[in-house]
Design a protein around this motif. Structure first.
Motif, PDB file in Angstrom:
ATOM      1  N   ASP A   1       0.882  -1.222  -0.029  1.00  0.00           N
ATOM      2  CA  ASP A   1      -0.054   0.045   0.126  1.00  0.00           C
ATOM      3  C   ASP A   1       0.799   1.197   0.073  1.00  0.00           C
ATOM      4  O   ASP A   1       1.888   1.338   0.661  1.00  0.00           O
ATOM      5  CB  ASP A   1      -0.914  -0.094   1.308  1.00  0.00           C
ATOM      6  N   THR A   2       0.657   2.171  -0.843  1.00  0.00           N
ATOM      7  CA  THR A   2       1.442   3.523  -1.124  1.00  0.00           C
ATOM      8  C   THR A   2       1.218   4.344   0.058  1.00  0.00           C
ATOM      9  O   THR A   2       2.110   5.190   0.181  1.00  0.00           O
ATOM     10  CB  THR A   2       1.062   4.202  -2.352  1.00  0.00           C
ATOM     11  N   ARG A   3       0.451   4.132   0.713  1.00  0.00           N
ATOM     12  CA  ARG A   3      -0.109   5.081   2.250  1.00  0.00           C
ATOM     13  C   ARG A   3       1.068   4.344   3.048  1.00  0.00           C
ATOM     14  O   ARG A   3       1.258   5.229   4.347  1.00  0.00           O
ATOM     15  CB  ARG A   3      -1.407   4.759   2.595  1.00  0.00           C
ATOM     16  N   LEU A   4       1.852   3.444   3.185  1.00  0.00           N
ATOM     17  CA  LEU A   4       2.577   2.746   4.117  1.00  0.00           C
ATOM     18  C   LEU A   4       3.853   3.098   3.873  1.00  0.00           C
ATOM     19  O   LEU A   4       4.554   3.111   2.653  1.00  0.00           O
ATOM     20  CB  LEU A   4       2.672   1.511   4.251  1.00  0.00           C
ATOM     21  N   PRO A   5       4.854   3.485   4.652  1.00  0.00           N
ATOM     22  CA  PRO A   5       6.269   4.052   4.342  1.00  0.00           C
ATOM     23  C   PRO A   5       6.941   2.791   4.020  1.00  0.00           C
ATOM     24  O   PRO A   5       6.838   1.798   4.646  1.00  0.00           O
ATOM     25  CB  PRO A   5       6.518   4.602   5.606  1.00  0.00           C
ATOM     26  N   SER A   6       7.912   2.859   3.184  1.00  0.00           N
ATOM     27  CA  SER A   6       8.819   2.002   2.843  1.00  0.00           C
ATOM     28  C   SER A   6      10.156   2.102   3.776  1.00  0.00           C
ATOM     29  O   SER A   6      10.429   3.275   4.298  1.00  0.00           O
ATOM     30  CB  SER A   6       9.576   2.136   1.324  1.00  0.00           C
ATOM     31  N   PRO A   7      10.883   1.038   4.129  1.00  0.00           N
ATOM     32  CA  PRO A   7      11.901   1.070   5.009  1.00  0.00           C
ATOM     33  C   PRO A   7      13.084   1.993   4.476  1.00  0.00           C
ATOM     34  O   PRO A   7      12.928   2.068   3.073  1.00  0.00           O
ATOM     35  CB  PRO A   7      12.429  -0.186   5.220  1.00  0.00           C
ATOM     36  N   ARG A   8      13.983   2.690   4.932  1.00  0.00           N
ATOM     37  CA  ARG A   8      14.999   3.604   4.445  1.00  0.00           C
ATOM     38  C   ARG A   8      16.316   3.239   5.108  1.00  0.00           C
ATOM     39  O   ARG A   8      16.268   2.812   6.379  1.00  0.00           O
ATOM     40  CB  ARG A   8      14.859   4.891   4.608  1.00  0.00           C
ATOM     41  N   VAL A   9      17.383   3.321   4.416  1.00  0.00           N
ATOM     42  CA  VAL A   9      18.864   3.392   4.862  1.00  0.00           C
ATOM     43  C   VAL A   9      19.467   4.588   4.613  1.00  0.00           C
ATOM     44  O   VAL A   9      19.739   4.986   3.564  1.00  0.00           O
ATOM     45  CB  VAL A   9      19.548   2.153   4.336  1.00  0.00           C
ATOM     46  N   PRO A  10      19.385   5.534   5.594  1.00  0.00           N
ATOM     47  CA  PRO A  10      19.979   6.843   5.505  1.00  0.00           C
ATOM     48  C   PRO A  10      21.428   7.169   4.672  1.00  0.00           C
ATOM     49  O   PRO A  10      21.679   8.041   3.891  1.00  0.00           O
ATOM     50  CB  PRO A  10      19.899   7.477   6.703  1.00  0.00           C
ATOM     51  N   GLN A  11      22.023   5.975   5.030  1.00  0.00           N
ATOM     52  CA  GLN A  11      23.448   5.888   4.334  1.00  0.00           C
ATOM     53  C   GLN A  11      23.455   5.753   2.890  1.00  0.00           C
ATOM     54  O   GLN A  11      24.461   5.864   2.203  1.00  0.00           O
ATOM     55  CB  GLN A  11      24.334   5.012   5.196  1.00  0.00           C
ATOM     56  N   ALA A  12      22.239   5.172   2.504  1.00  0.00           N
ATOM     57  CA  ALA A  12      22.208   5.260   1.073  1.00  0.00           C
ATOM     58  C   ALA A  12      21.141   6.272   0.270  1.00  0.00           C
ATOM     59  O   ALA A  12      19.821   6.124   0.472  1.00  0.00           O
ATOM     60  CB  ALA A  12      21.471   3.831   0.769  1.00  0.00           C
TER      61      ALA A  12
ATOM     62  N   THR B   1      15.571   2.645   8.980  1.00  0.00           N
ATOM     63  CA  THR B   1      14.276   3.400   9.673  1.00  0.00           C
ATOM     64  C   THR B   1      13.048   3.149   9.037  1.00  0.00           C
ATOM     65  O   THR B   1      13.202   3.033   7.810  1.00  0.00           O
ATOM     66  CB  THR B   1      14.704   4.975   9.615  1.00  0.00           C
ATOM     67  N   VAL B   2      11.975   3.385   9.570  1.00  0.00           N
ATOM     68  CA  VAL B   2      10.695   3.530   9.169  1.00  0.00           C
ATOM     69  C   VAL B   2       9.925   4.390   9.764  1.00  0.00           C
ATOM     70  O   VAL B   2       9.826   4.252  11.037  1.00  0.00           O
ATOM     71  CB  VAL B   2      10.034   1.965   9.155  1.00  0.00           C
ATOM     72  N   LEU B   3       9.201   5.240   8.930  1.00  0.00           N
ATOM     73  CA  LEU B   3       8.659   6.294   9.464  1.00  0.00           C
ATOM     74  C   LEU B   3       7.164   5.776  10.049  1.00  0.00           C
ATOM     75  O   LEU B   3       6.722   4.570   9.622  1.00  0.00           O
ATOM     76  CB  LEU B   3       8.186   7.449   8.446  1.00  0.00           C
ATOM     77  N   PRO B   4       6.588   6.536  10.969  1.00  0.00           N
ATOM     78  CA  PRO B   4       5.253   5.969  11.584  1.00  0.00           C
ATOM     79  C   PRO B   4       4.322   5.880  10.501  1.00  0.00           C
ATOM     80  O   PRO B   4       4.212   6.700   9.750  1.00  0.00           O
ATOM     81  CB  PRO B   4       4.804   7.210  12.569  1.00  0.00           C
ATOM     82  N   TRP B   5       3.243   4.886  10.566  1.00  0.00           N
ATOM     83  CA  TRP B   5       2.324   4.633   9.541  1.00  0.00           C
ATOM     84  C   TRP B   5       0.827   4.824   9.935  1.00  0.00           C
ATOM     85  O   TRP B   5       0.666   4.840  11.214  1.00  0.00           O
ATOM     86  CB  TRP B   5       2.529   3.205   8.781  1.00  0.00           C
ATOM     87  N   ILE B   6       0.218   5.039   9.010  1.00  0.00           N
ATOM     88  CA  ILE B   6      -1.132   4.957   9.383  1.00  0.00           C
ATOM     89  C   ILE B   6      -1.937   4.139  10.278  1.00  0.00           C
ATOM     90  O   ILE B   6      -1.540   2.654   9.918  1.00  0.00           O
ATOM     91  CB  ILE B   6      -2.263   5.069   8.072  1.00  0.00           C
ATOM     92  N   GLY B   7      -2.518   4.107  11.378  1.00  0.00           N
ATOM     93  CA  GLY B   7      -2.852   3.297  12.236  1.00  0.00           C
ATOM     94  C   GLY B   7      -1.774   2.331  12.968  1.00  0.00           C
ATOM     95  O   GLY B   7      -2.143   1.709  13.877  1.00  0.00           O
ATOM     96  N   ILE B   8      -0.514   3.016  13.283  1.00  0.00           N
ATOM     97  CA  ILE B   8       0.488   2.416  13.946  1.00  0.00           C
ATOM     98  C   ILE B   8      -0.206   2.553  15.383  1.00  0.00           C
ATOM     99  O   ILE B   8      -0.665   3.422  16.098  1.00  0.00           O
ATOM    100  CB  ILE B   8       1.722   3.272  13.825  1.00  0.00           C
TER     101      ILE B   8
END
Length: 187
Positions: A10-21, A39-46
Motif C-alpha cells: 500500500d502506497t500509504r505505508l512508508p517503505s524502510p529506508r537506509v539513510p546511508q544510501a 528506519t521506518v516512519l510511523p504509518w497510518i494506524g500505528i
C-alpha cells in the motif's frame, strides 16, 4: 466516505529506508564508517498493539540466499509510535553480503497479537551493495629514501606501512632515477 483497507505494498505505508544510501539505490560501504541505520516512519494506524518483523534479504559471499533478522516479533513501543522505527545493521552483518548484489529490507506488520490476520507487507527497499574497499594509490614522491633488510623492520608512509616479513631480502624506497647501479645510500 469510503475507507480503503490497507494491503501489501500500500502506497500509504512508508517503505524502510537506509539513510546511508542517500539515493535509495546504492549502499556503498566506502562512503561511511560504522554501522548502517534502518528506519521506518510511523504509518497510518500505528499502535503499540502492532507487531513487526524487519529483515534484510540478499545473497551472501558464497552467492547463497541470506536473511539477516533485524526485528523479530517486535511489539511497537510508545516512542516508535511517535518517531518510527530506527535499528542498526552492523558493518559485520553487511560484510557478509556479496559485493555488487541487490538486497531488500522488508517490513511485515501483524496488526495485533490477538487476530490471526496475515501480515501486511510494506513496499520493500531494494539497494545495491558496494563493499569493495577503495584502492589507495601511493606514488612515493613524498617518502624519504629508506632501506630495510631485517625481518620485522618497516617503512611507514601516510597511507601504508611496508613490513619486511621474513627472509634475507632487502626492501628499498629510492627517489626516481636511482637504481641500475646507482646507490642513493652512498651519498
Amino acid at each position: 466516505m469510503i475507507l480503503l483497507k490497507i494491503t501489501d505494498g500500500d502506497t500509504r505505508l512508508p517503505s524502510p529506508r537506509v539513510p546511508q544510501a542517500a539515493d535509495d539505490k546504492v549502499l556503498d560501504l566506502n562512503t561511511f564508517e560504522g554501522n548502517a541505520d534502518v528506519t521506518v516512519l510511523p504509518w497510518i494506524g500505528i499502535s503499540t498493539d502492532n507487531i513487526v518483523n524487519l529483515k534484510l534479504l540478499g545473497k551472501d559471499n558464497n552467492n547463497s540466499d541470506c536473511t539477516i533478522q533485524i526485528l523479530t516479533s517486535h511489539k511497537i513501543t510508545e516512542t516508535e509510535k511517535i518517531s518510527g522505527i530506527k535499528e542498526s545493521l552492523t558493518r559485520e552483518q553487511l560484510l557478509t553480503l556479496k559485493h555488487n548484489t541487490v538486497f531488500e529490507v522488508v517490513l511485515e506488520l501483524l496488526p495485533n497479537s490477538i487476530t490471526n490476520s496475515p501480515p501486511i507487507k510494506f513496499t520493500a527497499l531494494k539497494l545495491n551493495l558496494l563493499q569493495i574497499p577503495l584502492i589507495t594509490m601511493e606514488n612515493f614522491e613524498n617518502w624519504p629514501a629508506a632501506l630495510i633488510s631485517s625481518p620485522g623492520q618497516f617503512i611507514e608512509g601516510t597511507s601504508m606501512k611496508i613490513v619486511h616479513l621474513s627472509g634475507s631480502g632487502t626492501i628499498a624506497i629510492t627517489k626516481a632515477g636511482y637504481g641500475r647501479g646507482k646507490n642513493p645510500y652512498s651519498l
